[in-house]
Design a protein around this motif. Structure first.
Motif, PDB file in Angstrom:
ATOM      1  N   MET A 110       0.845  -1.204   0.000  1.00 42.03           N
ATOM      2  CA  MET A 110       0.000   0.000   0.000  1.00 42.03           C
ATOM      3  C   MET A 110       0.876   1.247   0.000  1.00 42.03           C
ATOM      4  O   MET A 110       0.871   2.033   0.936  1.00 42.03           O
ATOM      5  N   GLN A 111       1.628   1.403  -1.069  1.00 45.27           N
ATOM      6  CA  GLN A 111       2.591   2.496  -1.135  1.00 45.27           C
ATOM      7  C   GLN A 111       1.938   3.839  -1.454  1.00 45.27           C
ATOM      8  O   GLN A 111       2.537   4.882  -1.209  1.00 45.27           O
ATOM      9  N   ALA A 112       0.761   3.806  -2.019  1.00 46.13           N
ATOM     10  CA  ALA A 112       0.162   5.064  -2.461  1.00 46.13           C
ATOM     11  C   ALA A 112      -0.496   5.827  -1.315  1.00 46.13           C
ATOM     12  O   ALA A 112      -0.889   6.977  -1.486  1.00 46.13           O
ATOM     13  N   LEU A 113      -0.599   5.196  -0.161  1.00 43.70           N
ATOM     14  CA  LEU A 113      -1.175   5.908   0.979  1.00 43.70           C
ATOM     15  C   LEU A 113      -0.235   7.025   1.419  1.00 43.70           C
ATOM     16  O   LEU A 113       0.964   6.985   1.146  1.00 43.70           O
TER      17      LEU A 113
ATOM     18  N   TYR B  31      -8.473  -1.543  -0.626  1.00 46.17           N
ATOM     19  CA  TYR B  31      -7.379  -0.596  -0.884  1.00 46.17           C
ATOM     20  C   TYR B  31      -7.583  -0.049  -2.281  1.00 46.17           C
ATOM     21  O   TYR B  31      -7.609  -0.804  -3.249  1.00 46.17           O
ATOM     22  N   ALA B  81      -4.833   7.406  -2.462  1.00 47.35           N
ATOM     23  CA  ALA B  81      -5.165   6.038  -2.076  1.00 47.35           C
ATOM     24  C   ALA B  81      -5.905   6.052  -0.752  1.00 47.35           C
ATOM     25  O   ALA B  81      -5.648   6.889   0.107  1.00 47.35           O
ATOM     26  N   THR B 101      -6.364   7.332   5.052  1.00 43.82           N
ATOM     27  CA  THR B 101      -5.476   7.580   3.911  1.00 43.82           C
ATOM     28  C   THR B 101      -4.024   7.525   4.351  1.00 43.82           C
ATOM     29  O   THR B 101      -3.132   7.801   3.569  1.00 43.82           O
ATOM     30  N   LYS B 102      -3.798   7.179   5.624  1.00 45.61           N
ATOM     31  CA  LYS B 102      -2.445   7.288   6.163  1.00 45.61           C
ATOM     32  C   LYS B 102      -1.733   5.942   6.168  1.00 45.61           C
ATOM     33  O   LYS B 102      -2.248   4.948   6.680  1.00 45.61           O
ATOM     34  N   ALA B 103      -0.527   5.934   5.613  1.00 50.04           N
ATOM     35  CA  ALA B 103       0.263   4.707   5.568  1.00 50.04           C
ATOM     36  C   ALA B 103       0.660   4.270   6.971  1.00 50.04           C
ATOM     37  O   ALA B 103       0.836   3.084   7.228  1.00 50.04           O
TER      38      ALA B 103
END
Lengths: 139, 182
Positions: A110-113, B31, B81, B101-103
């Protein structure tokens, strides 16, 4: 189900592939689903048997049940040809290790976050230095 | 469908739902990457412009249309994303959602999926229940819709319980009642 169950390890490799594909395209969705696995291919019924007069029949299974985890890229209708469906059954004793790996794969995929915003913290620190270490504590 | 404002609240409600209906409840994590250069966004922009020009044609309040047109263009560039967690029980119709939206949250959320997975498997909850206590990062990015406001959290709760109550009229066995019996 047309697809056969993958082993946990195969599932992770293919899931990583799914993530990288969506990353390349910069578009699309990945759906991950988890659910109690109560289907058994044998003639024997799955272990929490539905008891008609007990509405709480499934609350306390005598044996821990496996969990099924599925992943798809959500292609349906006219795009169904490109649909990818993955599924794996996780045994109860393998849950811990599975989710540790799962977290790794998801974090990598999930790199686009949005990444953590470091620039703001720097600014705060600079401000703190100016005011002589006073101000609210961050982090 | 209301979203929970904190992942803790989502996790708590989901674990309660799983306790009540461990066999039918499923958790879906979605996702999604939507690139801002995609045709969908372009279409949206075009539509907004068309609407703006319509309003200018209809009414001569031109200053309001000016204020509305910059809004879509001020959206941040680059792909956006989101990660949406959804706990759904088809039998009672309960649906609990959380979006981020936070990684930085991914690891924590997968960990809570793992804990909920234990509930699905019928295993007892782990003794140390303090893992969720390490609160989300205090810093909030600008323009985020997830600042933790207690009022909003309280607002979301009755909404969720309404959705729980409504479809269960015929199905019997509400979540709250079950918990009490146990």
């Amino acid at each position: 189900m047309a697809e056969t169950q993958l082993t946990n390890e195969e599932f992770f490799t293919q899931l990583a592939g799914l993530f990288s594909k969506s990353q390349e395209k910069q578009h699309g969705s990945i759906f991950l689903t988890q659910k109690r696995f109560t289907y058994s291919a044998d003639s024997a019924p799955s272990s929490p048997v539905k008891v008609a007069d007990d509405p709480l029949w499934d609350l306390h299974p005598e044996n821990p049940l496996p969990v099924i985890v599925r992943a798809t890229n959500g292609k349906s209708k006219e795009k169904r040809a490109g649909k990818v469906k993955l599924s794996t059954v996780v045994q109860p004793d393998a849950l811990e290790t599975f989710y540790a790996r799962y977290a790794e794969v998801c974090k990598a995929g999930m790199q686009a976050l949005k990444k953590r915003d470091r620039s703001k913290r720097k600014k705060d620190k600079a401000k703190k230095r100016k005011t002589g270490g006073e101000g609210e504590k961050k982090g | 469908m209301p979203y929970f404002t904190t992942s803790q609240e989502w996790f708590h409600q989901s674990s309660l739902l799983l306790q009540a209906r461990p066999t039918t409840t499923r958790i879906t994590s979605k996702y999604t990457i939507s690139s801002s250069t995609s045709s969908a966004t372009a279409r949206r922009k075009r539509k907004a412009q068309a609407r703006a020009s319509d309003t200018t044609a209809d009414a001569n309040t031109s200053d309001t249309t000016i204020s509305t047109t910059p809004a879509p263009s001020s959206q941040p560039a680059g792909p956006k994303a989101t990660l949406t967690l959804k706990t759904f029980d088809p039998e009672s119709g309960v649906c609990l959602k959380y979006q981020t939206t936070k990684a930085a949250e991914v690891g924590r959320l997968i960990a809570s999926l793992g804990k909920l997975g234990r509930g699905m498997a019928g295993l007892a909850e782990l003794a140390e229940d303090a893992t969720m206590v390490d609160a989300p990062p205090t810093e909030q990015g600008p323009g985020l819709s997830t600042p933790v406001s207690d009022a909003a959290g309280k607002e979301a709760k009755p909404g969720a319980s309404e959705t729980k109550a409504a479809p269960q009229a015929g199905g019997g066995g509400g979540k709250k009642r079950k918990k009490g019996k146990k």
